[in-house]
Enzyme design. Sequence first.
Site, PDB file in Angstrom:
ATOM      1  N   LYS A   1       0.852  -1.185   0.000  1.00 55.43           N
ATOM      2  CA  LYS A   1       0.000   0.000   0.000  1.00 55.43           C
ATOM      3  C   LYS A   1       0.885   1.231   0.000  1.00 55.43           C
ATOM      4  O   LYS A   1       1.468   1.575   1.026  1.00 55.43           O
ATOM      5  CB  LYS A   1      -0.933   0.031   1.217  1.00 55.43           C
ATOM      6  CG  LYS A   1      -1.965   1.165   1.125  1.00 55.43           C
ATOM      7  CD  LYS A   1      -2.327   1.715   2.459  1.00 55.43           C
ATOM      8  CE  LYS A   1      -1.899   3.114   2.745  1.00 55.43           C
ATOM      9  NZ  LYS A   1      -1.671   4.062   1.681  1.00 55.43           N
TER      10      LYS A   1
ATOM     11  N   GLU B   1       9.586   1.414  10.730  1.00 57.86           N
ATOM     12  CA  GLU B   1      10.546   2.510  10.517  1.00 57.86           C
ATOM     13  C   GLU B   1       9.767   3.796  10.698  1.00 57.86           C
ATOM     14  O   GLU B   1       8.983   4.186   9.840  1.00 57.86           O
ATOM     15  CB  GLU B   1      11.132   2.407   9.107  1.00 57.86           C
ATOM     16  CG  GLU B   1      11.939   1.164   8.848  1.00 57.86           C
ATOM     17  CD  GLU B   1      13.285   1.195   9.544  1.00 57.86           C
ATOM     18  OE1 GLU B   1      13.978   0.165   9.509  1.00 57.86           O
ATOM     19  OE2 GLU B   1      13.643   2.239  10.096  1.00 57.86           O
TER      20      GLU B   1
ATOM     21  N   CYS C   1      13.091  11.191   7.389  1.00 59.15           N
ATOM     22  CA  CYS C   1      12.987  10.735   8.777  1.00 59.15           C
ATOM     23  C   CYS C   1      14.296  10.920   9.530  1.00 59.15           C
ATOM     24  O   CYS C   1      14.316  10.941  10.747  1.00 59.15           O
ATOM     25  CB  CYS C   1      12.609   9.269   8.802  1.00 59.15           C
ATOM     26  SG  CYS C   1      13.772   8.277   7.872  1.00 59.15           S
TER      27      CYS C   1
ATOM     28  N   GLU D   1       8.836  16.613  15.336  1.00 60.42           N
ATOM     29  CA  GLU D   1       9.510  16.481  14.045  1.00 60.42           C
ATOM     30  C   GLU D   1       8.934  17.525  13.090  1.00 60.42           C
ATOM     31  O   GLU D   1       7.768  17.460  12.712  1.00 60.42           O
ATOM     32  CB  GLU D   1       9.251  15.072  13.515  1.00 60.42           C
ATOM     33  CG  GLU D   1       9.998  14.673  12.291  1.00 60.42           C
ATOM     34  CD  GLU D   1       9.654  13.250  11.885  1.00 60.42           C
ATOM     35  OE1 GLU D   1       8.498  12.818  12.056  1.00 60.42           O
ATOM     36  OE2 GLU D   1      10.563  12.552  11.409  1.00 60.42           O
TER      37      GLU D   1
HETATM   38  N1  LIG Z   1      12.040   5.633   9.760  1.00 56.52           N
HETATM   39  C1  LIG Z   1      11.963   5.716   8.457  1.00 56.52           C
HETATM   40  O1  LIG Z   1      12.651   5.020   7.693  1.00 56.52           O
HETATM   41  C2  LIG Z   1      10.981   6.689   7.849  1.00 56.52           C
HETATM   42  C3  LIG Z   1      11.034   6.892   6.477  1.00 56.52           C
HETATM   43  C4  LIG Z   1      10.121   7.809   5.914  1.00 56.52           C
HETATM   44  C5  LIG Z   1       9.183   8.475   6.694  1.00 56.52           C
HETATM   45  N2  LIG Z   1       9.180   8.234   8.024  1.00 56.52           N
HETATM   46  C6  LIG Z   1       8.244   8.968   8.867  1.00 56.52           C
HETATM   47  O2  LIG Z   1       6.953   9.052   8.209  1.00 56.52           O
HETATM   48  C7  LIG Z   1       6.347  10.300   8.513  1.00 56.52           C
HETATM   49  C8  LIG Z   1       5.979  11.032   7.247  1.00 56.52           C
HETATM   50  O3  LIG Z   1       5.442  10.139   6.306  1.00 56.52           O
HETATM   51  P1  LIG Z   1       3.875  10.044   6.153  1.00 56.52           P
HETATM   52  O4  LIG Z   1       3.256  11.380   6.358  1.00 56.52           O
HETATM   53  O5  LIG Z   1       3.568   9.308   4.907  1.00 56.52           O
HETATM   54  O6  LIG Z   1       3.486   9.124   7.397  1.00 56.52           O
HETATM   55  P2  LIG Z   1       2.056   8.517   7.718  1.00 56.52           P
HETATM   56  O7  LIG Z   1       2.254   7.689   8.911  1.00 56.52           O
HETATM   57  O8  LIG Z   1       1.001   9.556   7.740  1.00 56.52           O
HETATM   58  O9  LIG Z   1       1.713   7.574   6.460  1.00 56.52           O
HETATM   59  C9  LIG Z   1       2.563   6.492   6.157  1.00 56.52           C
HETATM   60  C10 LIG Z   1       1.750   5.470   5.371  1.00 56.52           C
HETATM   61  O10 LIG Z   1       0.720   4.988   6.196  1.00 56.52           O
HETATM   62  C11 LIG Z   1      -0.523   5.129   5.537  1.00 56.52           C
HETATM   63  N3  LIG Z   1      -1.580   5.268   6.538  1.00 56.52           N
HETATM   64  C12 LIG Z   1      -2.008   6.393   7.147  1.00 56.52           C
HETATM   65  N4  LIG Z   1      -2.994   6.079   8.028  1.00 56.52           N
HETATM   66  C13 LIG Z   1      -3.168   4.735   7.969  1.00 56.52           C
HETATM   67  C14 LIG Z   1      -4.024   3.795   8.607  1.00 56.52           C
HETATM   68  N5  LIG Z   1      -4.914   4.178   9.531  1.00 56.52           N
HETATM   69  N6  LIG Z   1      -3.925   2.484   8.274  1.00 56.52           N
HETATM   70  C15 LIG Z   1      -3.035   2.069   7.357  1.00 56.52           C
HETATM   71  N7  LIG Z   1      -2.192   2.907   6.718  1.00 56.52           N
HETATM   72  C16 LIG Z   1      -2.269   4.223   7.019  1.00 56.52           C
HETATM   73  C17 LIG Z   1      -0.328   6.308   4.640  1.00 56.52           C
HETATM   74  O11 LIG Z   1      -1.287   6.311   3.580  1.00 56.52           O
HETATM   75  C18 LIG Z   1       1.071   6.046   4.133  1.00 56.52           C
HETATM   76  O12 LIG Z   1       1.015   5.063   3.119  1.00 56.52           O
HETATM   77  C19 LIG Z   1       7.364  11.074   9.333  1.00 56.52           C
HETATM   78  O13 LIG Z   1       7.093  10.922  10.699  1.00 56.52           O
HETATM   79  C20 LIG Z   1       8.683  10.402   9.016  1.00 56.52           C
HETATM   80  O14 LIG Z   1       9.623  10.543  10.043  1.00 56.52           O
HETATM   81  C21 LIG Z   1      10.048   7.358   8.634  1.00 56.52           C
HETATM   82  O1  LIG Z   2      12.900   9.379   5.243  1.00 58.48           O
HETATM   83  C1  LIG Z   2      13.164   8.256   5.156  1.00 58.48           C
HETATM   84  C2  LIG Z   2      14.314   7.642   4.469  1.00 58.48           C
HETATM   85  O2  LIG Z   2      14.563   6.412   5.078  1.00 58.48           O
HETATM   86  C3  LIG Z   2      15.480   8.540   4.476  1.00 58.48           C
HETATM   87  S1  LIG Z   2      16.890   7.853   3.735  1.00 58.48           S
HETATM   88  O3  LIG Z   2      16.932   8.341   2.334  1.00 58.48           O
HETATM   89  O4  LIG Z   2      16.787   6.371   3.778  1.00 58.48           O
HETATM   90  O5  LIG Z   2      18.027   8.344   4.523  1.00 58.48           O
END
Ligand SMILES: NC(=O)c1ccc[n+]([C@@H]2O[C@H](COP(=O)([O-])OP(=O)(O)OC[C@H]3O[C@@H](n4cnc5c(N)ncnc54)[C@H](O)[C@@H]3O)[C@@H](O)[C@H]2O)c1
Ligand SMILES: O=C[C@H](O)CS(=O)(=O)O
Length: 484
Positions: free
Chosen positions: A180, A256, A290, A387
């Site tokens: 998804k 993650e 992130c 964040e």
């Molecule tokens: N640790 C990592 O590797 C990493 C990488 C990228 C982003 N992030 C984190 O993600 C956040 C930003 O990304 P975002 O806005 O897409 O995050 P998000 O949690 O809003 O969404 C992530 C995914 O979850 C889905 N989603 C949302 N609500 C859901 C539900 N109730 N059930 C199932 N799926 C659902 C979204 O459609 C999307 O596909 C930031 O906090 C960032 O730090 C972490």
């Molecule tokens: O934001 C999430 C990604 O994991 C960052 S990175 O490109 O892998 O450093």
Amino acid sequence: MQLKDASLLQQQLYIDGAWQAASDGEVFAVTNPANDQVLVTVASATKADTARAIEVAEAALPAWRDLTAKARSNLLRNWYNLILENIDDLATILSAEQGKPLAEAKGEILYGASYIEWFAEEAKRVYGDTIPGPAADKRLVVIKQPIGVVAAITPWNFPNAMITRKVGPALAAGCTVVVKPATETPLSALALAVLAEKAGIPKGVINIVPGKRSGDIGGELTANPIVKKLSFTGSTRIGKLLMAQCADTIKKLSLELGGNAPFIVFDDADLDAAVQGAMIAKFRNTGQTCVCANRILVQSGVYDAFAEKLAAAVAAMQVGPALEGAFQQGPLINQSSLNKVKEHVEDALGKGAKVATGGKAHARGGLFYEPTVLTGVTNDMVVAKDETFGPVAPLFKFDTEADAIRLANDTEFGLAAYFYSRDIGRAWRVAEKLECGMVGINEGLISNEAVPFGGIKESGLGREGSKYGIEEYLEIKYMCFGGI
Ligand SMILES: NC(=O)c1ccc[n+]([C@@H]2O[C@H](COP(=O)([O-])OP(=O)(O)OC[C@H]3O[C@@H](n4cnc5c(N)ncnc54)[C@H](O)[C@@H]3O)[C@@H](O)[C@H]2O)c1
Ligand SMILES: O=C[C@H](O)CS(=O)(=O)O
């Protein structure tokens, strides 16, 4: 959107090797964050569509699992080669739907492909054990087997790499997947499916269920007992929700999640190197990663000099639409992200911080914001705890090494941290005391396919990439042969 291969732009669900409408015909718009124009509409998967994708993945599992590791490896390598051959189109699609500058988008495609390449090789190195046992008439053996059907839910900020970082090891291990992608950025995922099919990956092994009804799709992925593993990348808030939803079926989890990375500059740092590191650690993907430096902690002796250098470098960055020129910063992904950036800046200024550069919406309007450096930032400000996920560099001042470590660790997150010092003793002391999964020492760009990417505390569970990444998709089985 000008593409060399128009077939890469898909608008439907991809289930069992077939492109299909949602069962209720629903669609949702995918917009370009640089101009809010609708790129295309895409089929919006229902709960029933998701259940069907899961059943298809289960049906495809035996044949995929029973291929030799080398056969799976060869198919992954074919996919890797096709991704590289189509890098220009994949980057155009990515920049159009996510907004990152084209050069960064190409970088993400190479980064995402590197996970496919890496796990094409790791597929052939899933080793077991023979164990010298306590009984002469027994032989003790450990083998590793694929977990089974995997659900992957991915974020909008890296719409290519966050998918390959999951699908690569899952397929290498012998699992099948239902993906998804983020509602904002489904097109990159669908383009990857086009190339996976061309690579010869059999139907049903990879299934993509885009949709605006994330709760319905996620509800099915987390509740369906056929799904044995959830790999999620996204916010900590949603990660906690999904973790709870998986409890009833005891799914294996990789999470993650969010971050609040400290970036520490000590008195003995090479300031020019520290500025260069801060520019990439803070402003990569317009601050929407992130592992972005969310707090910049500068020792008092070099605070003014560092602030001046950083502000000059930040002010020189060009901001604009990815497909209209060679810019270094793009738009925020949506209005709520822009609002959060504005709120963080206004809160800091209201509590005494000062603007060194930027500090307001960009003259381009829309979702563009001026790359910003704030000075005089203190721990009572929202930027210290939340964040920001945008192009804002808040500078905090500290006096001692102990102060820096205390401030750095004062967060529920523990994903990445960075610091600049030329003292080897300090480097070891600080790196060992920082509460996080990944540390950059005199380096602002630490991510690659060969390293274990992940965090501790509320930044998640497990690791992606590296020799550890494939273990997330394997189960260990112990076998005891008696009567020898
Ligand atoms: N640790 C990592 O590797 C990493 C990488 C990228 C982003 N992030 C984190 O993600 C956040 C930003 O990304 P975002 O806005 O897409 O995050 P998000 O949690 O809003 O969404 C992530 C995914 O979850 C889905 N989603 C949302 N609500 C859901 C539900 N109730 N059930 C199932 N799926 C659902 C979204 O459609 C999307 O596909 C930031 O906090 C960032 O730090 C972490
Ligand atoms: O934001 C999430 C990604 O994991 C960052 S990175 O490109 O892998 O450093």
